[in-house]
Structure formats: C-alpha cells, structure tokens
Scaffold this motif. Sequence first.
Motif, PDB file in Angstrom:
ATOM      1  N   ILE A 184     -62.274-153.167 -17.198  1.00 51.72           N
ATOM      2  CA  ILE A 184     -63.709-153.435 -17.262  1.00 51.72           C
ATOM      3  C   ILE A 184     -64.482-152.503 -16.345  1.00 51.72           C
ATOM      4  CG2 ILE A 184     -65.472-155.224 -16.922  1.00 51.72           C
ATOM      5  CD1 ILE A 184     -63.108-157.261 -17.340  1.00 51.72           C
ATOM      6  N   VAL A 185     -64.007-152.367 -15.103  1.00 52.27           N
ATOM      7  CA  VAL A 185     -64.590-151.454 -14.118  1.00 52.27           C
ATOM      8  C   VAL A 185     -63.469-150.586 -13.569  1.00 52.27           C
ATOM      9  CG1 VAL A 185     -65.903-151.236 -11.973  1.00 52.27           C
ATOM     10  CG2 VAL A 185     -66.253-153.242 -13.448  1.00 52.27           C
ATOM     11  N   GLU A 186     -63.641-149.272 -13.612  1.00 53.32           N
ATOM     12  CA  GLU A 186     -62.582-148.407 -13.084  1.00 53.32           C
ATOM     13  C   GLU A 186     -63.112-146.997 -12.872  1.00 53.32           C
ATOM     14  OE1 GLU A 186     -57.830-147.692 -13.778  1.00 53.32           O
ATOM     15  OE2 GLU A 186     -59.091-147.901 -15.545  1.00 53.32           O
ATOM     16  N   GLY A 187     -62.598-146.369 -11.841  1.00 56.25           N
ATOM     17  CA  GLY A 187     -62.931-144.979 -11.558  1.00 56.25           C
ATOM     18  C   GLY A 187     -62.154-144.516 -10.334  1.00 56.25           C
ATOM     19  N   ALA A 188     -62.215-143.226 -10.054  1.00 54.83           N
ATOM     20  CA  ALA A 188     -61.449-142.660  -8.943  1.00 54.83           C
ATOM     21  C   ALA A 188     -62.282-141.645  -8.178  1.00 54.83           C
ATOM     22  CB  ALA A 188     -60.175-141.989  -9.465  1.00 54.83           C
ATOM     23  N   ASN A 189     -62.039-141.595  -6.874  1.00 53.07           N
ATOM     24  CA  ASN A 189     -62.662-140.600  -6.002  1.00 53.07           C
ATOM     25  C   ASN A 189     -64.188-140.638  -6.041  1.00 53.07           C
ATOM     26  OD1 ASN A 189     -60.228-139.315  -4.952  1.00 53.07           O
ATOM     27  ND2 ASN A 189     -59.930-138.548  -7.041  1.00 53.07           N
ATOM     28  N   ASP A 190     -64.732-141.856  -6.205  1.00 52.47           N
ATOM     29  CA  ASP A 190     -66.183-142.044  -6.147  1.00 52.47           C
ATOM     30  C   ASP A 190     -66.928-141.211  -7.183  1.00 52.47           C
ATOM     31  OD1 ASP A 190     -68.506-143.168  -5.226  1.00 52.47           O
ATOM     32  OD2 ASP A 190     -68.725-141.861  -3.499  1.00 52.47           O
ATOM     33  N   GLN A 191     -66.320-141.036  -8.339  1.00 48.97           N
ATOM     34  CA  GLN A 191     -66.928-140.199  -9.361  1.00 48.97           C
ATOM     35  C   GLN A 191     -67.865-140.995 -10.262  1.00 48.97           C
ATOM     36  OE1 GLN A 191     -66.436-136.463  -9.788  1.00 48.97           O
ATOM     37  NE2 GLN A 191     -66.379-137.246  -7.700  1.00 48.97           N
ATOM     38  N   GLY A 192     -69.035-141.409  -9.718  1.00 47.17           N
ATOM     39  CA  GLY A 192     -70.074-142.051 -10.505  1.00 47.17           C
ATOM     40  C   GLY A 192     -70.926-140.991 -11.172  1.00 47.17           C
ATOM     41  N   PRO A 193     -72.084-141.370 -11.690  1.00 49.99           N
ATOM     42  CA  PRO A 193     -72.678-142.705 -11.579  1.00 49.99           C
ATOM     43  C   PRO A 193     -72.370-143.634 -12.749  1.00 49.99           C
ATOM     44  CG  PRO A 193     -74.289-141.194 -12.458  1.00 49.99           C
ATOM     45  CD  PRO A 193     -73.036-140.390 -12.241  1.00 49.99           C
ATOM     46  N   THR A 194     -71.434-143.235 -13.641  1.00 53.56           N
ATOM     47  CA  THR A 194     -71.171-144.064 -14.820  1.00 53.56           C
ATOM     48  C   THR A 194     -69.748-144.599 -14.812  1.00 53.56           C
ATOM     49  OG1 THR A 194     -70.623-142.090 -16.114  1.00 53.56           O
ATOM     50  CG2 THR A 194     -72.890-142.910 -16.254  1.00 53.56           C
ATOM     51  N   ASN A 195     -69.603-145.822 -15.281  1.00 52.69           N
ATOM     52  CA  ASN A 195     -68.316-146.501 -15.327  1.00 52.69           C
ATOM     53  C   ASN A 195     -67.525-146.093 -16.569  1.00 52.69           C
ATOM     54  OD1 ASN A 195     -66.389-148.603 -14.538  1.00 52.69           O
ATOM     55  ND2 ASN A 195     -67.156-149.733 -16.311  1.00 52.69           N
ATOM     56  N   LEU A 196     -66.201-146.279 -16.495  1.00 52.17           N
ATOM     57  CA  LEU A 196     -65.321-146.028 -17.627  1.00 52.17           C
ATOM     58  C   LEU A 196     -64.604-147.321 -17.985  1.00 52.17           C
ATOM     59  CD1 LEU A 196     -64.236-143.594 -19.391  1.00 52.17           C
ATOM     60  CD2 LEU A 196     -62.231-143.645 -17.888  1.00 52.17           C
ATOM     61  N   ALA A 197     -64.755-147.775 -19.225  1.00 50.06           N
ATOM     62  CA  ALA A 197     -64.034-148.946 -19.733  1.00 50.06           C
ATOM     63  C   ALA A 197     -62.928-148.470 -20.662  1.00 50.06           C
ATOM     64  CB  ALA A 197     -64.977-149.886 -20.474  1.00 50.06           C
ATOM     65  N   SER A 198     -61.747-149.097 -20.565  1.00 51.91           N
ATOM     66  CA  SER A 198     -60.591-148.614 -21.314  1.00 51.91           C
ATOM     67  C   SER A 198     -59.760-149.762 -21.852  1.00 51.91           C
ATOM     68  CB  SER A 198     -59.694-147.740 -20.417  1.00 51.91           C
ATOM     69  OG  SER A 198     -60.398-146.709 -19.785  1.00 51.91           O
ATOM     70  N   LEU A 199     -58.977-149.456 -22.880  1.00 50.93           N
ATOM     71  CA  LEU A 199     -57.948-150.350 -23.388  1.00 50.93           C
ATOM     72  C   LEU A 199     -56.601-149.649 -23.315  1.00 50.93           C
ATOM     73  CD1 LEU A 199     -59.333-151.905 -26.716  1.00 50.93           C
ATOM     74  CD2 LEU A 199     -59.697-152.683 -24.362  1.00 50.93           C
ATOM     75  N   HIS A 200     -55.566-150.441 -23.066  1.00 48.43           N
ATOM     76  CA  HIS A 200     -54.186-149.961 -23.174  1.00 48.43           C
ATOM     77  C   HIS A 200     -53.431-150.962 -24.029  1.00 48.43           C
ATOM     78  CE1 HIS A 200     -54.747-147.005 -19.893  1.00 48.43           C
ATOM     79  NE2 HIS A 200     -55.506-147.947 -19.359  1.00 48.43           N
ATOM     80  N   THR A 201     -52.710-150.463 -25.026  1.00 49.02           N
ATOM     81  CA  THR A 201     -51.947-151.322 -25.925  1.00 49.02           C
ATOM     82  C   THR A 201     -50.596-150.683 -26.193  1.00 49.02           C
ATOM     83  OG1 THR A 201     -52.691-150.234 -27.969  1.00 49.02           O
ATOM     84  CG2 THR A 201     -54.100-152.002 -27.097  1.00 49.02           C
ATOM     85  N   SER A 202     -49.740-151.396 -26.891  1.00 48.26           N
ATOM     86  CA  SER A 202     -48.570-150.753 -27.473  1.00 48.26           C
ATOM     87  C   SER A 202     -49.062-149.909 -28.644  1.00 48.26           C
ATOM     88  CB  SER A 202     -47.543-151.797 -27.898  1.00 48.26           C
ATOM     89  OG  SER A 202     -48.140-152.783 -28.710  1.00 48.26           O
ATOM     90  N   ASN A 203     -48.170-149.225 -29.310  1.00 47.06           N
ATOM     91  CA  ASN A 203     -48.573-148.316 -30.380  1.00 47.06           C
ATOM     92  C   ASN A 203     -49.284-149.041 -31.512  1.00 47.06           C
ATOM     93  OD1 ASN A 203     -47.570-145.867 -29.305  1.00 47.06           O
ATOM     94  ND2 ASN A 203     -45.493-146.447 -29.908  1.00 47.06           N
ATOM     95  N   GLY A 204     -50.284-148.357 -32.104  1.00 47.60           N
ATOM     96  CA  GLY A 204     -50.936-148.903 -33.287  1.00 47.60           C
ATOM     97  C   GLY A 204     -52.380-149.275 -33.119  1.00 47.60           C
ATOM     98  N   CYS A 205     -53.085-148.647 -32.163  1.00 48.67           N
ATOM     99  CA  CYS A 205     -54.497-148.967 -31.969  1.00 48.67           C
ATOM    100  C   CYS A 205     -55.268-147.700 -31.630  1.00 48.67           C
ATOM    101  CB  CYS A 205     -54.670-149.989 -30.847  1.00 48.67           C
ATOM    102  SG  CYS A 205     -56.393-150.436 -30.497  1.00 48.67           S
ATOM    103  N   SER A 206     -56.388-147.503 -32.306  1.00 43.12           N
ATOM    104  CA  SER A 206     -57.256-146.365 -32.014  1.00 43.12           C
ATOM    105  C   SER A 206     -58.698-146.761 -32.289  1.00 43.12           C
ATOM    106  CB  SER A 206     -56.871-145.145 -32.861  1.00 43.12           C
ATOM    107  OG  SER A 206     -56.998-145.431 -34.247  1.00 43.12           O
ATOM    108  N   ILE A 207     -59.631-145.999 -31.697  1.00 48.28           N
ATOM    109  CA  ILE A 207     -61.059-146.239 -31.896  1.00 48.28           C
ATOM    110  C   ILE A 207     -61.716-144.945 -32.357  1.00 48.28           C
ATOM    111  CG2 ILE A 207     -61.129-148.052 -30.161  1.00 48.28           C
ATOM    112  CD1 ILE A 207     -62.453-146.025 -28.257  1.00 48.28           C
ATOM    113  N   ALA A 208     -62.942-145.067 -32.841  1.00 44.90           N
ATOM    114  CA  ALA A 208     -63.683-143.904 -33.307  1.00 44.90           C
ATOM    115  C   ALA A 208     -64.152-143.058 -32.125  1.00 44.90           C
ATOM    116  CB  ALA A 208     -64.880-144.344 -34.139  1.00 44.90           C
TER     117      ALA A 208
END
Length: 399
Positions: free
Chosen positions: A143-167
């Motif tokens: 939901i909220v994630e980032g590294a080395n204070d690299q704002g100003p925008t957040n990155l939201a991600s999903l991790h699954t087993s094989n078989g999922c993709s988005i546009a």
Amino acid sequence: MRAAATTAILATLLFASTSEAGRNFTLRDDISGNGFFDAFTWWDSADPTHGFVDYVSKSDAQKAQLSYVDSTTGRFVMRADDSTVLSAGSSTGRKSVRIHSKKLMGDGVLIAKVSRMPVGCATWPALWTSTRGTWPTGGEIDIVEGANDQGPTNLASLHTSNGCSIAGGSGYGNLTTVDAATRNTTSLTTATLRLDSGTTESTYCGYQPGCSVRFSGQKSFGSEFNDNNGGFFVMTRDTIAGGSGISVYFWPSTTAPPSLLTSSPAAPYLLLPDLNTSSSALTTSSEGQDWGVPAAHFPNNATTCEMDKLYGQHEIIINLSLCGDWAGATFDSVSACQLTGSSCEAYVARNPSAFTNARWEIDYLHVYTDSALRSALRSHQGTLVTALVVCVSALLVFF
C-alpha cells in the motif's frame, strides 16, 4: 415463457446476493494508540528482505522507545534507533521495528491515517498486507512503499504467483456510475473519469518486482508527505470471483477526504469497479460518499488476473528496513545518498543521527471486512443455486 421467467428470477437473485456482498463492509478493528500493542506482534527474526536491521521484540522496542504512544498527539510511533554507532563490520544492523497483525484480513477495506513516515537515505518503509504461507502463494499488497526517501509520489504494488498481469499506461477504462439503491446509471467519458489516476511502472505481478502503479498525486511519500502533515491511505480489496480487484486511494491531510474517513468509524460507502460489464463500471451508494478515482487500481479479471485463485488471508504489516534488496541496491543511484561517500551499510552503521526522522507516526488503522459473508457465498454457491432452482420451480408449478 416459464423458462425465461425462471432464468430472469435466478439471475436477479444471484446478482443481488453477490453485488450486495461486494459492498457489505462492517467495521471489525479500530486500532489506535496503545491498541497497536494488543493488535500486533513484533517480528524479531532476520529481515526476509536482507536489510541491515536488527528487528527487536515488543518488550525491547518499548524499553528502547522504538515503539511507544506519543503522549501529546496520541499517535503510535515506531522508529529506528538513532543513538548507537555500530562497530565496523557489524552484521546485526541498526535496531528497528517490524510488526504483524494478529488477525488476518481478507476482502474488505483498510484505512490508515498516517501523520509521518520514515525518511532519509537507506530507509525502506512499507505498509502492506501479505500471506503467512510460502511467499508469494496467497499474494502480497504493498500500500505504501519506497526507498531512500525518493518522493514525492508513492508506489503501490502487487506480488502473486504466476498468472497475473495489469495494463500499462497512465489511467485506463471507460466508466459508468451505478447507484447501488436505484441501479440508475450515468455514463462518463474517459476524459471525465478514469479507473485510476496513476502510471503503471511494471505490468507482470508474479514474484519480483511484481506489478506496480506510481501515484500521480504529489506529497504521497517521503519528506514531502511529512512536510504536508501526512494523509490517508485506503486499500480496498474485492478478490472474490467476479469482484472488482484491489485499489489504493490517497488523500493528503490538506484535502477533504470522504467524511466517513475522518468521522467515527462506520461502514464506508465507496466506488467499487465492476469488471463484469462490457465496459468498466463504478458502483457507489446513494449516500453520496463518492471516493473518486483510486490512485492505483489492479483489476480482478478471469483472463489476466484471477484473484480469487491468487489471494488468501493476509497479515497487515508495517515495517522499517534499512538498505536491503531495494534501498541497498539503489543507494548509489540516488544523488543525495551518493554525497555521503559511503556504502549503504557503512552509512547506516556510522551515522545514527541520520535516522532521527526514520519513524512512523500512525493515528489509526480501521479494518472493515465482509469476509464472513463472502466465504459463505463462495462455499455454498452451489447450494444456493440449487435451492433457488427448487424454489422457483415450485412457484412456477403453483402458478
């Protein structure tokens, strides 16, 4: 004619059952202040992401004031040690905190009011949900994630087993609003409303790095987020077969989010995309709690990402790692971190004062769930259909 009537009645009843399940959220957990100490466990094992951290137990975190409730604001605070110089070649890393919810969360809504997040070179803060099983079976939602204070925008991600993709791309979908009470629809053009407002950075969700959407809204991560006094992060999860998918919303503290986010906890009314229609749709309640377009949306789709087969029950996890697989790997590529003239781990070891602002300050978490109803529908769908067929057949015979 009777066959047509039977089909129509069955379709109506099944639609009502599943669509209402998609919106029937009720408050399960209202966590704030000292409630965090009851609702979470403290992870004190090695960091699975190979960070240069020493995650401490709850008792040690409380003794060292790495986990406490601010007496002035009432916020729950969790932070990294900012006073200890580590010896050269230390293998244990800087003391930090990682917490896991005792209760699991399935489909529902998670609301987090956050006033501050950890910032600075080498930091890797995250608010996420994940399976307790063998990762990534059962899925992960960042939901909220980032590294080395690299704002100003957040990155939201999903991790699954094989078989999922988005546009890919920036926002997508033709939309229709549907009033939950009246079923009246109003068409909206893509220019007026999009399914999400972010930009896809990675399209394949399987394993690492997963699929991700970068928020378009500024001040959703890092120092800019803190300087703006934080904001609201909301994750909605609807992964049952035919459900809308997973969305993440963000409102800065300086804006006016839907009133149900700031008032006493109550069942939220929100927009839920419905991907079972010919064009994407959004469903909202007649109460007028329009949440707008999510910052990131990951569609549940039988062809591209069948989420009911990929997502299980999740822990809610909040942590602060240092260096590791992401912050360590990108440390030398960030200009501000390059100026330290040091490797990531050496920087963490020698500069405790650099982590004075490496802390979470969380006002509350609200967890809404409809998992009991969904489980019943999933487990007894066949029974429900059979019962409906019998009832309707009996009615037709009677008439």
